[in-house]
Design an enzyme around this catalytic site. Structure first.
Site, short mmCIF file in Angstrom:
data_model
loop_
_atom_site.label_atom_id
_atom_site.label_comp_id
_atom_site.label_asym_id
_atom_site.label_seq_id
_atom_site.Cartn_x
_atom_site.Cartn_y
_atom_site.Cartn_z
N CYS A 356 0.78 -1.24 0.00
CA CYS A 356 0.00 0.00 0.00
C CYS A 356 0.82 1.29 0.00
O CYS A 356 0.51 2.20 -0.78
CB CYS A 356 -1.05 0.00 1.10
SG CYS A 356 -0.65 -0.95 2.56
N GLN A 403 0.92 -11.16 -3.56
CA GLN A 403 -0.51 -10.88 -3.49
C GLN A 403 -1.03 -10.42 -4.84
O GLN A 403 -0.31 -9.76 -5.60
CB GLN A 403 -0.76 -9.74 -2.49
CG GLN A 403 -0.31 -10.05 -1.08
CD GLN A 403 -0.46 -8.85 -0.16
OE1 GLN A 403 -0.13 -7.73 -0.54
NE2 GLN A 403 -0.97 -9.07 1.03
N HIS A 407 -5.19 -1.33 -4.93
CA HIS A 407 -5.73 -0.29 -4.06
C HIS A 407 -6.62 0.60 -4.90
O HIS A 407 -6.20 1.10 -5.94
CB HIS A 407 -4.59 0.48 -3.40
CG HIS A 407 -3.82 -0.37 -2.44
ND1 HIS A 407 -2.74 -1.12 -2.84
CD2 HIS A 407 -4.02 -0.66 -1.13
CE1 HIS A 407 -2.29 -1.81 -1.80
NE2 HIS A 407 -3.05 -1.55 -0.76
N LYS A 492 -13.18 -4.56 7.62
CA LYS A 492 -12.75 -5.31 6.43
C LYS A 492 -13.67 -6.50 6.16
O LYS A 492 -14.26 -7.07 7.06
CB LYS A 492 -11.31 -5.78 6.57
CG LYS A 492 -11.02 -6.70 7.73
CD LYS A 492 -9.54 -7.12 7.70
CE LYS A 492 -9.22 -8.05 8.85
NZ LYS A 492 -7.86 -8.54 8.83
#
Length: 681
Positions: A356, A403, A407, A492
């Site tokens: 991020c 991953q 974003h 989340k």
RNA sequence: GCCGCGUUAGCUCAGCUGGUAGAGCAACCGCCUUGUAAGCGGUAGGUCGUCCGUUCAAGUCGGACACGCGGCACCA
């Protein structure tokens, strides 16, 4: 005049009973068969002991082995109780704590007697034997209501400090019950079977020992846990043990080795060495995800592995996450053998544990207008985290992982629509990959958090509503909420899949973040000409390639859908006369993009078929003299025993190419509108 | 990180109370040209996870460390 109670049975009939009457009495009145079969009672919906008298008018349903869920819960709880009694019989001085039922059995946590270490697996057969003795004694399990202080005094006198501590923390209005079996007593909410002899002494097995913290907190004492599996009868137990054996064959670590997909070794523990066949799966999956993300309006980027610690300080990771980060000094190592390699004075950099902050750096380049939002930045981002030692597990929990991260930078108003879009995309991907059913969890605000309650209210509601709008919660869906489990910066969504032996793993996730854009000063220019903070959605569908491929292996037992299979076909010859033709067949398939291998060895066809079947090759192409002459191919798909189909070469190529087409490239039904549902079957 | 257990040939495993390592499969070589899940014969392969200790002698006993497995805690 005596007060009578009206007891209504499931068939609608009503019986009038005197005070002191129990469900067992009612069962006996109905018939001896039911009296024998009854295990417990549902009284006004609440599961109760058979021998607990009615206290008022009630709806009564007698629970028998046919009510399997209730019956299993009861016997498992009883097995735990018997386990505790057996352990204390054998090892005086052992303290008891908790012993609940689990999905397939039960466990009990003990504090071992002073001087005696934790239990080991060698203790289990002895304890099992004692449990059978306790069952054979057939002591009645008697419910008694005690006062809190009496329970505490009782346990303190016995040296049971955990139970004494626990009882004082039960809610003030809770009825405190003790269960007695013979001379043994445990603080327990119940209910229990009428006596220990109602358990089948051949329907349980103690399976393993483990450490467990008192009340699940690392700061507390480490207790010794004994796990068992428990069932209604021997047949169920045997079936369960067989299922476990079968599940072990699907273990991704085992299949990974058998199919030569990857390996791990201690010099790089927690990082995967991908072999050609395993990497073929990864490449297929990555190519598929890239197409899906491109089509969904994501823009792919690539960001650095190593970044200066200053950035991690700014993002907040250095403060909160440093223990899990790999730190690299930015200096030239010394070459003098008599001096340390590192001076310790170099600037520090760190391998990224998440993507991020780097994505925010990309966002911050130039000036972003509200017209550019939502901006969806995607990266197959490789991250490193130094995970707690005991947490590593095959390729499912590793220290280096990639991953399918992205974003989404958007306005607060866009969060809902972006979340709906994400949930639908995830659902499509999971279906394509063979997971029509998965678990969704909404993790809600934790104790320690950033932001106002009203912000949290809005954020949680948005995610909850978005899942409902995407038609992924409600009837027939596995959706639940987890209070206190959210990240400190926002709630989340978690998307969980299940491995071969039933452990669940979080794969997909979507996290709402109002904090990171602030900390790293990300902004866009609004319609009003002012600067505004975007909201950031951290999101991943697979989660990580490592974990997802691990789950895929176990889910499919290594028999991947053709488009992902590392070797899609093997050409196997029967006689060497077919060798030239076999090369032609393999060449044609290879040219058409099929991953094909040839087996021209001088071996019997039986031998080849066995070998490639065990290797889980989805298509075997058998070529003998006949096929070579007729220019045909005998296609023997995996798992079809001797059945096979003889095709012309062109037909074969067309067939395999069609079957090996990834799901997103197949002719698809018309796109659904925004309000079109993806209902689960 | 915590508790328990483990680490012997490429793989799966055996090796009792200490006396210097064994099986099956795989591999390699030879024979068999073979029709749908293991043809036959032979050969080779191990500083027993690492280090330290006890002992005349350690795969075997003790300790430390590393990694793995099952849980706990933590997490994608």
């Amino acid at each position: 005049m005596t007060q009578h109670f009206q007891i209504r049975l499931p068939d609608g009939s009503v019986r009038e009973v005197e005070p002191g009457t129990t469900p067992a009495d009612v069962a006996a009145a109905i018939g001896p068969g039911l009296a024998k079969a009854a295990m417990a009672a549902r009284v006004n919906g609440e599961l109760r002991d058979l021998n607990r008298p009615f206290e008022e008018d009630a709806e009564l349903a007698l629970v028998t082995a046919r009510d399997e869920a209730d019956a299993l819960e009861l016997v498992r709880h009883d097995y735990a109780h018997v386990l505790a009694e057996a352990v204390q019989n054998l090892f005086p001085g052992t303290q008891i704590t908790f012993g609940p039922a689990t999905d397939d059995g039960f466990y009990y946590d003990f504090a071992p007697a002073p001087g005696r270490g934790p239990f080991t697996e060698e203790d289990l057969p002895v304890i099992e034997e004692e449990m059978r003795r306790v069952i054979a004694r057939d002591d009645a399990l008697v419910r008694e209501v005690w006062t809190r202080d009496r329970v505490r005094d009782f346990f303190e006198k016995q040296g049971e400090r955990f139970k004494a501590e626990w009882v004082m923390e039960l809610p003030a209005d809770e009825t405190i019950t003790m269960y007695r079996s013979g001379n043994w007593m445990d603080l327990c909410r119940g209910p229990h079977l009428a006596s220990t002899g109602r358990l089948d002494p051949q329907a349980f097995k103690l399976t393993r020992v483990s450490g467990a913290y008192w009340r699940g907190d690392q700061k507390n004492a480490m207790l010794s846990r004994i796990y068992g599996t428990g069932w209604l009868n021997r047949k169920q137990l045997d079936a369960h043990l067989l299922r476990l054996e079968e599940a072990a064959k699907r273990d991704h670590r085992r299949i990974g080795q058998e199919m030569d997909l990857f390996h791990l070794q201690s010099e790089a523990h927690g990082s995967v060495f991908w072999h050609p066949k395993g990497w073929a799966i990864w490449r297929g999956l990555e190519a598929y995800m890239r197409r899906r993300l491109d089509a969904a309006g994501y823009r792919e980027i690539k960001t650095p592995q190593l970044m200066d610690v200053g950035l991690w300080e700014a993002s907040g990771h250095w403060g909160k996450f440093r223990e899990n980060m790999f730190v690299v000094p930015d200096e030239v190592p010394g070459t003098d053998p008599d001096r340390p390699v590192l001076s310790g004075t170099g600037d520090l950099m760190a391998l990224k544990p998440m993507n991020c902050p780097a994505h925010v750096q990309v966002f911050r380049q130039g000036i972003t207008s509200y017209r550019d939002l939502p901006l969806r930045l995607a990266e197959f981002g490789t991250c490193h985290r130094n995970e707690p030692h005991g947490a590593l597990h095959g390729i499912m929990r590793v220290r280096q992982f990639t991953q399918d991260d992205a974003h989404i930078f958007c306005t607060p108003e866009q969060v809902f629509e972006e979340t709906v879009g994400f949930a639908r995309l995830l659902d499509t991907v999971y279906r394509d990959l063979g997971f029509p059913a998965y678990t969704i969890k909404l993790a809600l605000r934790p104790e320690q958090r950033a932001g106002s309650d009203s912000l949290w209210d809005a954020a949680e509601t948005t995610l909850r509503d978005a899942v409902a709008f995407a038609k992924l919660s409600g009837e027939g869906f596995n959706f639940s909420e987890l209070p206190g489990e959210g990240a400190f910066y926002g709630p989340k969504l978690e998307f969980h899949l299940t491995d071969a032996i039933g452990r669940t793993w979080q794969c997909g996730t979507l996290q709402l973040d109002y904090v990171m854009p602030e900390r790293l000063d990300a902004s866009y220019v609004g319609a009003d000409g002012e600067r505004h903070r975007p909201v950031m959605l951290h999101r991943a569908i697979l989660g990580t390639f490592e974990r997802f491929i691990g789950i895929l292996i176990e889910h499919h037992s290594g028999r991947f859908p053709l488009w992902l299979a590392p070797v899609q076909a093997v050409v196997a010859t029967i006689v060497s006369e077919a060798d030239d033709y076999a090369r032609e067949v393999a060449g044609a398939l290879s040219a058409a993009g099929i991953r094909v291998e040839s087996d021209l060895r001088n071996e019997k066809i039986n031998y080849k078929i066995r070998e490639h079947s065990l290797a889980k090759v989805p298509n075997l192409l058998v070529l003998g003299k006949r096929e070579a002459e007729e220019h045909t191919v005998a296609l023997r798909p995996l798992g079809t025993d001797a059945r096979q189909e003889v095709l012309g070469l062109d037909a074969l190529v067309a067939r395999l190419v069609a079957e090996a087409t990834p799901p997103d490239l197949r002719a698809s039904p018309p796109q659904q509108g925004l309000d079109g549902g993806n209902r689960r079957g």
